[in-house]
Design a protein around this motif. Structure first.
Motif, PDB file in Angstrom:
ATOM      1  N   LEU A  39       0.960  -1.001   0.137  1.00  0.00           N
ATOM      2  CA  LEU A  39       0.113  -0.127   0.260  1.00  0.00           C
ATOM      3  C   LEU A  39       0.789   0.735   0.405  1.00  0.00           C
ATOM      4  CD1 LEU A  39      -3.085   0.891  -0.110  1.00  0.00           C
ATOM      5  CD2 LEU A  39      -2.779   0.926   2.463  1.00  0.00           C
ATOM      6  N   ALA A  40       2.359   1.406   0.682  1.00  0.00           N
ATOM      7  CA  ALA A  40       3.130   2.297   0.418  1.00  0.00           C
ATOM      8  C   ALA A  40       3.369   1.616  -0.463  1.00  0.00           C
ATOM      9  CB  ALA A  40       4.172   2.096   2.041  1.00  0.00           C
ATOM     10  N   PHE A  44       2.757   5.738  -2.881  1.00  0.00           N
ATOM     11  CA  PHE A  44       3.547   7.250  -2.187  1.00  0.00           C
ATOM     12  C   PHE A  44       3.704   8.011  -3.407  1.00  0.00           C
ATOM     13  CE2 PHE A  44       8.096   8.245  -3.876  1.00  0.00           C
ATOM     14  CZ  PHE A  44       8.915   8.939  -2.646  1.00  0.00           C
ATOM     15  N   PRO A  45       3.393   8.255  -5.270  1.00  0.00           N
ATOM     16  CA  PRO A  45       3.431   8.439  -6.171  1.00  0.00           C
ATOM     17  C   PRO A  45       2.084   9.728  -5.322  1.00  0.00           C
ATOM     18  CG  PRO A  45       3.396   7.098  -7.146  1.00  0.00           C
ATOM     19  CD  PRO A  45       3.462   6.565  -5.468  1.00  0.00           C
ATOM     20  N   LEU A  46       1.146   9.151  -4.734  1.00  0.00           N
ATOM     21  CA  LEU A  46       0.200  10.477  -4.636  1.00  0.00           C
ATOM     22  C   LEU A  46       1.014  11.411  -3.997  1.00  0.00           C
ATOM     23  CD1 LEU A  46      -3.155   7.698  -4.628  1.00  0.00           C
ATOM     24  CD2 LEU A  46      -2.438   9.598  -6.172  1.00  0.00           C
ATOM     25  N   TYR A  47       1.014  10.566  -2.179  1.00  0.00           N
ATOM     26  CA  TYR A  47       2.305  10.999  -1.617  1.00  0.00           C
ATOM     27  C   TYR A  47       3.003  12.411  -2.028  1.00  0.00           C
ATOM     28  CZ  TYR A  47       5.207  12.572   2.222  1.00  0.00           C
ATOM     29  OH  TYR A  47       6.325  13.194   2.867  1.00  0.00           O
ATOM     30  N   TRP A  48       4.163  12.063  -2.819  1.00  0.00           N
ATOM     31  CA  TRP A  48       4.964  12.475  -3.662  1.00  0.00           C
ATOM     32  C   TRP A  48       4.342  13.839  -4.358  1.00  0.00           C
ATOM     33  CZ3 TRP A  48       9.772  13.535  -2.434  1.00  0.00           C
ATOM     34  CH2 TRP A  48      10.009  14.030  -3.072  1.00  0.00           C
ATOM     35  N   MET A  49       3.483  13.585  -4.570  1.00  0.00           N
ATOM     36  CA  MET A  49       2.606  14.904  -5.403  1.00  0.00           C
ATOM     37  C   MET A  49       2.059  15.930  -4.179  1.00  0.00           C
ATOM     38  SD  MET A  49      -0.910  14.634  -8.500  1.00  0.00           S
ATOM     39  CE  MET A  49      -1.888  13.493  -6.541  1.00  0.00           C
ATOM     40  N   LEU A  50       1.716  15.503  -3.821  1.00  0.00           N
ATOM     41  CA  LEU A  50       0.790  16.414  -2.614  1.00  0.00           C
ATOM     42  C   LEU A  50       1.911  17.261  -2.368  1.00  0.00           C
ATOM     43  CD1 LEU A  50      -1.403  17.250  -1.027  1.00  0.00           C
ATOM     44  CD2 LEU A  50      -1.369  15.819   0.462  1.00  0.00           C
ATOM     45  N   TRP A 256       7.487  22.731 -10.568  1.00  0.00           N
ATOM     46  CA  TRP A 256       7.083  21.485 -10.649  1.00  0.00           C
ATOM     47  C   TRP A 256       5.862  21.738  -8.879  1.00  0.00           C
ATOM     48  CZ3 TRP A 256       5.707  17.697 -13.522  1.00  0.00           C
ATOM     49  CH2 TRP A 256       7.388  17.223 -14.603  1.00  0.00           C
ATOM     50  N   SER A 257       5.813  22.665  -8.297  1.00  0.00           N
ATOM     51  CA  SER A 257       4.578  22.692  -7.350  1.00  0.00           C
ATOM     52  C   SER A 257       3.427  23.292  -8.062  1.00  0.00           C
ATOM     53  CB  SER A 257       5.100  23.864  -6.494  1.00  0.00           C
ATOM     54  OG  SER A 257       4.709  24.493  -5.502  1.00  0.00           O
ATOM     55  N   THR A 258       3.544  24.352  -8.514  1.00  0.00           N
ATOM     56  CA  THR A 258       2.584  24.813  -9.718  1.00  0.00           C
ATOM     57  C   THR A 258       1.938  22.928 -10.396  1.00  0.00           C
ATOM     58  OG1 THR A 258       3.410  26.741 -10.030  1.00  0.00           O
ATOM     59  CG2 THR A 258       1.440  26.341 -11.194  1.00  0.00           C
ATOM     60  N   VAL A 259       2.664  22.559 -11.262  1.00  0.00           N
ATOM     61  CA  VAL A 259       2.124  21.375 -12.234  1.00  0.00           C
ATOM     62  C   VAL A 259       1.700  20.351 -10.982  1.00  0.00           C
ATOM     63  CG1 VAL A 259       2.888  19.345 -13.622  1.00  0.00           C
ATOM     64  CG2 VAL A 259       3.945  21.928 -13.735  1.00  0.00           C
ATOM     65  N   MET A 260       2.408  20.054  -9.768  1.00  0.00           N
ATOM     66  CA  MET A 260       1.651  19.183  -8.869  1.00  0.00           C
ATOM     67  C   MET A 260       0.082  19.723  -8.621  1.00  0.00           C
ATOM     68  SD  MET A 260       3.406  16.605  -8.749  1.00  0.00           S
ATOM     69  CE  MET A 260       4.923  15.746  -9.913  1.00  0.00           C
ATOM     70  N   ALA A 261       0.054  21.421  -8.240  1.00  0.00           N
ATOM     71  CA  ALA A 261      -1.213  21.838  -7.694  1.00  0.00           C
ATOM     72  C   ALA A 261      -2.193  21.481  -8.610  1.00  0.00           C
ATOM     73  CB  ALA A 261      -0.491  22.972  -6.947  1.00  0.00           C
ATOM     74  N   THR A 262      -1.872  21.737  -9.826  1.00  0.00           N
ATOM     75  CA  THR A 262      -3.077  20.714 -10.637  1.00  0.00           C
ATOM     76  C   THR A 262      -3.321  20.096 -10.484  1.00  0.00           C
ATOM     77  OG1 THR A 262      -2.033  22.948 -12.247  1.00  0.00           O
ATOM     78  CG2 THR A 262      -3.176  21.392 -13.332  1.00  0.00           C
ATOM     79  N   SER A 267      -7.756  16.049  -9.464  1.00  0.00           N
ATOM     80  CA  SER A 267      -8.092  14.515  -8.159  1.00  0.00           C
ATOM     81  C   SER A 267      -8.876  14.591  -7.436  1.00  0.00           C
ATOM     82  CB  SER A 267      -7.009  13.942  -8.157  1.00  0.00           C
ATOM     83  OG  SER A 267      -5.128  13.887  -8.840  1.00  0.00           O
ATOM     84  N   VAL A 268      -8.985  15.696  -6.578  1.00  0.00           N
ATOM     85  CA  VAL A 268     -10.627  15.913  -5.700  1.00  0.00           C
ATOM     86  C   VAL A 268     -11.288  15.399  -6.062  1.00  0.00           C
ATOM     87  CG1 VAL A 268     -11.172  18.304  -4.374  1.00  0.00           C
ATOM     88  CG2 VAL A 268      -8.719  17.709  -4.530  1.00  0.00           C
ATOM     89  N   PRO A 269     -12.507  15.866  -7.619  1.00  0.00           N
ATOM     90  CA  PRO A 269     -13.642  16.028  -8.246  1.00  0.00           C
ATOM     91  C   PRO A 269     -13.429  13.476  -7.601  1.00  0.00           C
ATOM     92  CG  PRO A 269     -12.830  17.629  -9.613  1.00  0.00           C
ATOM     93  CD  PRO A 269     -11.357  16.990  -8.316  1.00  0.00           C
TER      94      PRO A 269
END
Length: 291
Positions: A39-40, A44-50, A256-262, A267-269
């Protein structure tokens, strides 16, 4: 001859209790640790994106493992630049869900409850349509859309994405509606309700789980669509979030901060809808499996 010699002696040995098979303590703990490790790795990609989205502007390779210095500059820039694209994707996704259910629900009801001649051939054709590569459909639609003037339009993208949602919705809802007892519709007809009225008053309320399942998968198909968005749009007038994010990477490759924020905002909806409709999806997928 004595009586004790002729009669069998009772078994005086104490009865042995059946041994219980005990499972070693290492077994369950080993499975738990392995599950947590898998599971980790998956999360991990989702955590790194956030994590990157909450960091100050910079390269993702130089980002720390934890967001010690929080910054929302990436989200502010993403909302300013990609807010319209998020709304466009939401409109296209909701429109595709509505159109797909309007067509798939009556078609599934007819194939499940009525004795339609050639229903097997129709279902086989629907199944074959799911196997056609998307690039083939996109290229064919481009030529048709160019003649009809539907390029760079929201209705055109809704029609294109519904081409994948309608067959899937028919297959899901037909299996569920086929498990509905015919006595329910027969009782409605005895009360004076026609087939259409029985469909709206009896079949649709009972098929709520299947409707939500088909609608949710259609929403996810459309929300994550990139192929139709790339093929059927040639300017920035109509741009879904997937295409906006793709073109965003070339512009903000050093931020990449702006890209990952997008990516987080896009992903939220889907995450919210999956959490809200999880139990309906599980019931809808397995509802028609057992009659």
């Amino acid at each position: 001859m004595s009586l004790s010699a002729t009669l069998p002696l009772p078994d005086t040995a104490p009865a042995q209790k059946p041994r219980r098979r005990t499972t070693g303590a290492r077994g369950p703990w080993g499975y738990t640790v392995a599950g947590i490790a898998i599971l980790a790795v998956l999360l991990f990609p989702l955590y790194w994106m956030l994590n990157v989205s909450l960091q100050p502007s910079g390269s993702a390779a130089q980002t720390s493992w934890f967001p010690f210095s929080l910054s929302l500059e990436g989200y502010s820039t993403a909302i300013d630049d990609q807010g319209a694209n998020l709304v466009t994707s939401l409109v296209i996704s909701v429109g595709s869900v509505v159109l797909s259910l309007l067509i798939a629900a009556p078609a599934a009801y007819a194939l499940a409850q009525f004795k339609v001649r050639g229903a097997g051939i129709v279902l086989f054709g629907i199944l074959i349509s799911q196997m056609i590569p998307g690039i083939v459909v996109a290229n064919a639609l481009y030529s048709a859309y160019n003649d009809l003037g539907l390029l760079n339009s929201i209705p055109g993208l809704i029609l294109a994405n519904s081409s994948a949602g309608i067959p899937f919705g028919i297959l899901i809802m037909r299996s569920f509606m086929g498990s509905i007892p015919p006595s329910l519709t027969e009782a409605a007809r005895m009360d004076g309700a026609g087939p259409i009225r029985a469909f709206f008053l009896i079949i649709l309320p009972i098929s709520r789980n299947a409707l939500i399942t088909a609608g949710m998968f259609t929403f996810l198909f459309t929300w994550g669509d990139f192929l139709f968005a790339l093929t059927l749009t040639t300017n920035a007038d109509v741009r879904p979030i997937t295409l906006g994010l793709y073109q965003y990477i070339g512009t903000y490759v050093s931020d990449w901060s702006t890209v990952m924020a997008t990516a987080v905002l896009s992903s939220v909806p889907a995450v919210v809808l999956l959490v809200l409709a999880q139990r309906y999806i599980a019931a809808g997928v397995t509802g028609g499996a057992v009659k």
